[in-house]
Write a protein that holds these residues in place. Structure first.
Motif, PDB file in Angstrom:
ATOM      1  N   VAL A 129       0.843  -1.197   0.000  1.00 25.60           N
ATOM      2  CA  VAL A 129       0.000   0.000   0.000  1.00 25.60           C
ATOM      3  C   VAL A 129       0.878   1.246   0.000  1.00 25.60           C
ATOM      4  O   VAL A 129       2.045   1.211   0.388  1.00 25.60           O
ATOM      5  CB  VAL A 129      -0.944   0.024   1.226  1.00 25.60           C
ATOM      6  CG1 VAL A 129      -1.866  -1.178   1.206  1.00 25.60           C
ATOM      7  CG2 VAL A 129      -0.155   0.067   2.529  1.00 25.60           C
ATOM      8  N   GLY A 130       0.281   2.341  -0.439  1.00 21.98           N
ATOM      9  CA  GLY A 130       1.003   3.603  -0.444  1.00 21.98           C
ATOM     10  C   GLY A 130       1.199   4.147   0.960  1.00 21.98           C
ATOM     11  O   GLY A 130       0.525   3.744   1.912  1.00 21.98           O
ATOM     12  N   LEU A 131       2.136   5.067   1.069  1.00 15.64           N
ATOM     13  CA  LEU A 131       2.467   5.690   2.356  1.00 15.64           C
ATOM     14  C   LEU A 131       2.121   7.170   2.287  1.00 15.64           C
ATOM     15  O   LEU A 131       2.554   7.879   1.379  1.00 15.64           O
ATOM     16  CB  LEU A 131       3.956   5.529   2.668  1.00 15.64           C
ATOM     17  CG  LEU A 131       4.418   6.055   4.025  1.00 15.64           C
ATOM     18  CD1 LEU A 131       3.992   5.094   5.136  1.00 15.64           C
ATOM     19  CD2 LEU A 131       5.932   6.258   4.056  1.00 15.64           C
ATOM     20  N   LEU A 132       1.336   7.625   3.249  1.00 16.86           N
ATOM     21  CA  LEU A 132       1.020   9.047   3.359  1.00 16.86           C
ATOM     22  C   LEU A 132       2.144   9.734   4.123  1.00 16.86           C
ATOM     23  O   LEU A 132       2.408   9.410   5.288  1.00 16.86           O
ATOM     24  CB  LEU A 132      -0.310   9.236   4.080  1.00 16.86           C
ATOM     25  CG  LEU A 132      -0.811  10.672   4.202  1.00 16.86           C
ATOM     26  CD1 LEU A 132      -1.176  11.225   2.834  1.00 16.86           C
ATOM     27  CD2 LEU A 132      -2.016  10.735   5.141  1.00 16.86           C
ATOM     28  N   ILE A 133       2.811  10.671   3.463  1.00 19.47           N
ATOM     29  CA  ILE A 133       3.955  11.360   4.053  1.00 19.47           C
ATOM     30  C   ILE A 133       4.144  12.673   3.305  1.00 19.47           C
ATOM     31  O   ILE A 133       4.081  12.698   2.081  1.00 19.47           O
ATOM     32  CB  ILE A 133       5.235  10.484   3.960  1.00 19.47           C
ATOM     33  CG1 ILE A 133       6.451  11.188   4.568  1.00 19.47           C
ATOM     34  CG2 ILE A 133       5.512  10.054   2.536  1.00 19.47           C
ATOM     35  CD1 ILE A 133       7.714  10.297   4.631  1.00 19.47           C
ATOM     36  N   PRO A 134       4.346  13.798   4.002  1.00 22.15           N
ATOM     37  CA  PRO A 134       4.511  15.066   3.292  1.00 22.15           C
ATOM     38  C   PRO A 134       5.811  15.090   2.486  1.00 22.15           C
ATOM     39  O   PRO A 134       6.832  14.550   2.911  1.00 22.15           O
ATOM     40  CB  PRO A 134       4.515  16.112   4.410  1.00 22.15           C
ATOM     41  CG  PRO A 134       4.840  15.362   5.660  1.00 22.15           C
ATOM     42  CD  PRO A 134       4.343  13.964   5.470  1.00 22.15           C
ATOM     43  N   GLN A 135       5.747  15.740   1.338  1.00 21.01           N
ATOM     44  CA  GLN A 135       6.900  15.750   0.446  1.00 21.01           C
ATOM     45  C   GLN A 135       8.129  16.347   1.102  1.00 21.01           C
ATOM     46  O   GLN A 135       9.250  15.883   0.871  1.00 21.01           O
ATOM     47  CB  GLN A 135       6.562  16.516  -0.835  1.00 21.01           C
ATOM     48  CG  GLN A 135       7.699  16.540  -1.847  1.00 21.01           C
ATOM     49  CD  GLN A 135       7.287  17.142  -3.169  1.00 21.01           C
ATOM     50  OE1 GLN A 135       6.164  16.931  -3.628  1.00 21.01           O
ATOM     51  NE2 GLN A 135       8.175  17.892  -3.795  1.00 21.01           N
ATOM     52  N   TRP A 136       7.946  17.376   1.929  1.00 21.22           N
ATOM     53  CA  TRP A 136       9.118  17.988   2.547  1.00 21.22           C
ATOM     54  C   TRP A 136       9.884  16.979   3.393  1.00 21.22           C
ATOM     55  O   TRP A 136      11.112  17.044   3.485  1.00 21.22           O
ATOM     56  CB  TRP A 136       8.736  19.209   3.399  1.00 21.22           C
ATOM     57  CG  TRP A 136       7.916  18.925   4.619  1.00 21.22           C
ATOM     58  CD1 TRP A 136       6.566  19.042   4.753  1.00 21.22           C
ATOM     59  CD2 TRP A 136       8.383  18.469   5.905  1.00 21.22           C
ATOM     60  NE1 TRP A 136       6.152  18.684   6.018  1.00 21.22           N
ATOM     61  CE2 TRP A 136       7.257  18.329   6.750  1.00 21.22           C
ATOM     62  CE3 TRP A 136       9.646  18.160   6.420  1.00 21.22           C
ATOM     63  CZ2 TRP A 136       7.353  17.904   8.074  1.00 21.22           C
ATOM     64  CZ3 TRP A 136       9.743  17.730   7.745  1.00 21.22           C
ATOM     65  CH2 TRP A 136       8.621  17.608   8.554  1.00 21.22           C
ATOM     66  N   ARG A 137       9.163  16.024   4.009  1.00 22.57           N
ATOM     67  CA  ARG A 137       9.829  15.019   4.832  1.00 22.57           C
ATOM     68  C   ARG A 137      10.594  14.024   3.957  1.00 22.57           C
ATOM     69  O   ARG A 137      11.710  13.606   4.315  1.00 22.57           O
ATOM     70  CB  ARG A 137       8.802  14.300   5.705  1.00 22.57           C
ATOM     71  CG  ARG A 137       9.394  13.208   6.601  1.00 22.57           C
ATOM     72  CD  ARG A 137      10.484  13.721   7.518  1.00 22.57           C
ATOM     73  NE  ARG A 137      11.004  12.653   8.374  1.00 22.57           N
ATOM     74  CZ  ARG A 137      12.268  12.568   8.796  1.00 22.57           C
ATOM     75  NH1 ARG A 137      13.139  13.501   8.435  1.00 22.57           N
ATOM     76  NH2 ARG A 137      12.650  11.572   9.557  1.00 22.57           N
ATOM     77  N   VAL A 138      10.027  13.659   2.822  1.00 29.04           N
ATOM     78  CA  VAL A 138      10.746  12.800   1.880  1.00 29.04           C
ATOM     79  C   VAL A 138      12.048  13.464   1.454  1.00 29.04           C
ATOM     80  O   VAL A 138      13.123  12.841   1.432  1.00 29.04           O
ATOM     81  CB  VAL A 138       9.875  12.495   0.647  1.00 29.04           C
ATOM     82  CG1 VAL A 138      10.655  11.672  -0.371  1.00 29.04           C
ATOM     83  CG2 VAL A 138       8.597  11.770   1.055  1.00 29.04           C
ATOM     84  N   GLU A 139      11.964  14.739   1.128  1.00 26.34           N
ATOM     85  CA  GLU A 139      13.165  15.465   0.717  1.00 26.34           C
ATOM     86  C   GLU A 139      14.183  15.533   1.852  1.00 26.34           C
ATOM     87  O   GLU A 139      15.392  15.373   1.625  1.00 26.34           O
ATOM     88  CB  GLU A 139      12.775  16.872   0.256  1.00 26.34           C
ATOM     89  CG  GLU A 139      11.916  16.877  -1.005  1.00 26.34           C
ATOM     90  CD  GLU A 139      11.471  18.274  -1.400  1.00 26.34           C
ATOM     91  OE1 GLU A 139      11.882  19.246  -0.735  1.00 26.34           O
ATOM     92  OE2 GLU A 139      10.697  18.392  -2.372  1.00 26.34           O
TER      93      GLU A 139
END
Length: 459
Positions: A100-110
Motif C-alpha cells: 500500500v502507499g504511504l502518506l507522508i509530506p513531500q518535505w519530509r521525503v526530501e
C-alpha cells in the motif's frame, strides 16, 4: 569538471544524486531556492517508490515518518455519510513487502533524502539558480548564480517551470482540462480528529483536510477563490472547526503535459521538468523518483567507463512511454473521480486502481530486456523483480546496491564480477539477471553463462 550536475533538489534530483553518489560518481546538486521547502505539496509514496527507497537505504526512516491505511471519511455537513479504506485487504507478502502507499509530506521525503545524500558526502547547494548552459562534445557548461560549473552531464530536475527545459527549447505539450482551479496549503485545524482524511465533496466544489504525519498540520485542498476558513464554512458548514496557522499555500490547475524527448545531448530531463500529471493518483513525485532511478545506474556505468554512451539512450526509450501511459492513467482516474462526485455521490476512492501502485510497470519493449528461454506463467524480461527469499536471504537485500544481481544454479556463482553479484539457487530453472534498478534484464537457460557475458558486453 564534475561528473554530474543536478539542477533541482526536489525528490527527483535528490534520488538521482543519492544513486550516483553511492556509486562513487562526483555529483553537485543545486537549487534556486534559498531555503528548503516546508510545504506538504505531494503527500504520498506508491508501493514501487517505497521499493526504490528500500534500495537507497532509507526505507525504515521513511516508513516511520508516514502512515498507511488512512480512511477516507466523507461528510454532508456534520453527518458522516461514508468511510472507506481504498487499500483495505492489502497486506505484505514475500514478493510484495510494501503493498500500500504511504502518506507522508513531500518535505519530509526530501529531508530524508538530503540526510542520506549528506551521508554520502554531498550537500545541496541552495540559492544557486541555473540561468544558462552550453554543451559540447566533452560536457556541459552551466551558469549557476555568480559562477560557472563544468560537468560531463546535466540532469534537469527543476520542476514544471524548468529553466533547463526552456533553455533547451523544449515544450511541455498537452492540455489544460476544464477543471476548477484548486487551492492547497498546510494549516492547523481545531475540531477535527487526525484519524481520517476528511472530505466534503459536492458537484459544485469541495474541501478536503488530510492530517500530515509527524506534524500538527493538515493539508487542505479546496475550490479556489477564498480563504480556507471561508471555503470550509461555505461548503462544510460545520460549527466549531477552525482552520488557522497557515504555513504554506499555493494554487494549482490540472495540467496533462509532457515533452517529446528526455535527452538533448548531455542533458537529461526527469520528473516534473519532463511531465506534469493531474494530481489524482499522486503519481507526480513518484514518477520523478522512478525516472531518476532508471537514469542513475545508466549514468553511473557510463561515467565509470563500464558501459558505452548508447546505454543512455535507453533512458528515453524506457521512460518516455511510461510517462505517456501514466498521464493517461491519472487523467482517467481524475475523470472517474469527478464523474463519481457529480453523479453517484462518490469520492476520491472512486479512482482507486492497482495501476497507481506502479508495481505493474515494466519495460518489455526495451533492448535491455532479453529473453532466451520461456517458461509460461513466470516473470519475463522487463518485469519488476519481486522480493522473496532464497536460502534464508531476502532478495531485496541481495539486489540492494549499484550492481547487477545474477540468480541461477550454484554453478552460476562463477559469474560474479565487478558488475555482477551472483547467487546460487537450488533447482533454478533459469539464469536471471536483475538490473540495478530492480527490473529483469535477462532470462536465459540455466547453463548459458555466455548469455550473461553477451548481455553485459552489449552495454
Amino acid at each position: 569538471m564534475t561528473d554530474l550536475l543536478v539542477a533541482g533538489a526536489g525528490p527527483t534530483g535528490l534520488t538521482l544524486a543519492c544513486d550516483l553518489a553511492r556509486r562513487g560518481v562526483e555529483v553537485r546538486i543545486v537549487d534556486r531556492s534559498a531555503e528548503f521547502p516546508t510545504g506538504s505539496r505531494g503527500k504520498g509514496l506508491s508501493p514501487r517508490t517505497l521499493e526504490v527507497l528500500d534500495d537507497l537505504g532509507v526505507i525504515d526512516k521513511t516508513l516511520a515518518s508516514g502512515v498507511t491505511h488512512l480512511p477516507h471519511r466523507r461528510y454532508r455537513g456534520a453527518e458522516i455519510i461514508s468511510e472507506v479504506d481504498p487499500e483495505a485487504g492489502r497486506e505484505p507478502t514475500d514478493d510484495i513487502p510494501y503493498p500500500v502507499g504511504l502518506l507522508i509530506p513531500q518535505w519530509r521525503v526530501e529531508q530524508i533524502l538530503r540526510e542520506r545524500l549528506a551521508g554520502l558526502g554531498v550537500t545541496v547547494e541552495p540559492a544557486s539558480e541555473l540561468t544558462g548552459l552550453t554543451q559540447d562534445t566533452d560536457g556541459v557548461t552551466a551558469a549557476v548564480g555568480d559562477t560557472t560549473i563544468r560537468a560531463r552531464y546535466l540532469a534537469a530536475c527543476d520542476g514544471g517551470r524548468s529553466t533547463v527545459r526552456k533553455l533547451l527549447g523544449l515544450t511541455l505539450r498537452g492540455e489544460t482540462p476544464d477543471v476548477q482551479q484548486m487551492d492547497v496549503g498546510d494549516v492547523e485545524v481545531d475540531g477535527l480528529s487526525r484519524d481520517a482524511w476528511h472530505q466534503w465533496l459536492t458537484p459544485t466544489g469541495g474541501i478536503m483536510l488530510c492530517p500530515l504525519p509527524g506534524t500538527r498540520s493538515f493539508q487542505v485542498q479546496a475550490a479556489g477563490g477564498e480563504g480556507f476558513q471561508q471555503t470550509f464554512d461555505r461548503i462544510a458548514g460545520v460549527p466549531g472547526v477552525r482552520l488557522h496557522e497557515p504555513t504554506w499555500r499555493s494554487t494549482y490547475r490540472v495540467q496533462v503535459r509532457m515533452v517529446d524527448r528526455l535527452r538533448a545531448g548531455r542533458v537529461f530531463l526527469a520528473g516534473d521538468a519532463a511531465h506534469v500529471h493531474p494530481i489524482a493518483g499522486g503519481l507526480g513525485m513518484n514518477t520523478g523518483i522512478q525516472d531518476a532511478y532508471n537514469l542513475g545506474w545508466k549514468l553511473g556505468l557510463v561515467i565509470k567507463g563500464q558501459a558505452g554512451e548508447g546505454l543512455l539512450d535507453t533512458y528515453e526509450q524506457e521512460r518516455l512511454p511510461i510517462a505517456a501511459s501514466l498521464l493517461n492513467i491519472t487523467s482517467e482516474v481524475l475523470t472517474e473521480i469527478l464523474e463519481s462526485i457529480r453523479h453517484r455521490g462518490g469520492g476520491l476512492d472512486a479512482g482507486t486502481t492497482h495501476d497507481l501502485s506502479q508495481l505493474t510497470l515494466k519495460y518489455p519493449w526495451s533492448r535491455l530486456s532479453r529473453q532466451t528461454v520461456d517458461h509460461p506463467g513466470t516473470p519475463r524480461a522487463g518485469d519488476r523483480a519481486a522480493d522473496g527469499r532464497i536460502g534464508g536471504r531476502r532478495l531485496f537485500d541481495l539486489f540492494r546496491g549499484p550492481h547487477f544481481t545474477l540468480l541461477g544454479p550454484p554453478a552460476a556463482e562463477s559469474g560474479t564480477s565487478a558488475l555482477v553479484q551472483a547467487h546460487g539457487v537450488e533447482n533454478a530453472q533459469t539464469l536471471t539477471l536483475v538490473r540495478p534498478d530492480g527490473y529483469l534484464g535477462l532470462i536465459a537457460d540455466p547453463t548459458d553463462l555466455s548469455a550473461v557475458s553477451r548481455y553485459l558486453e552489449d552495454l
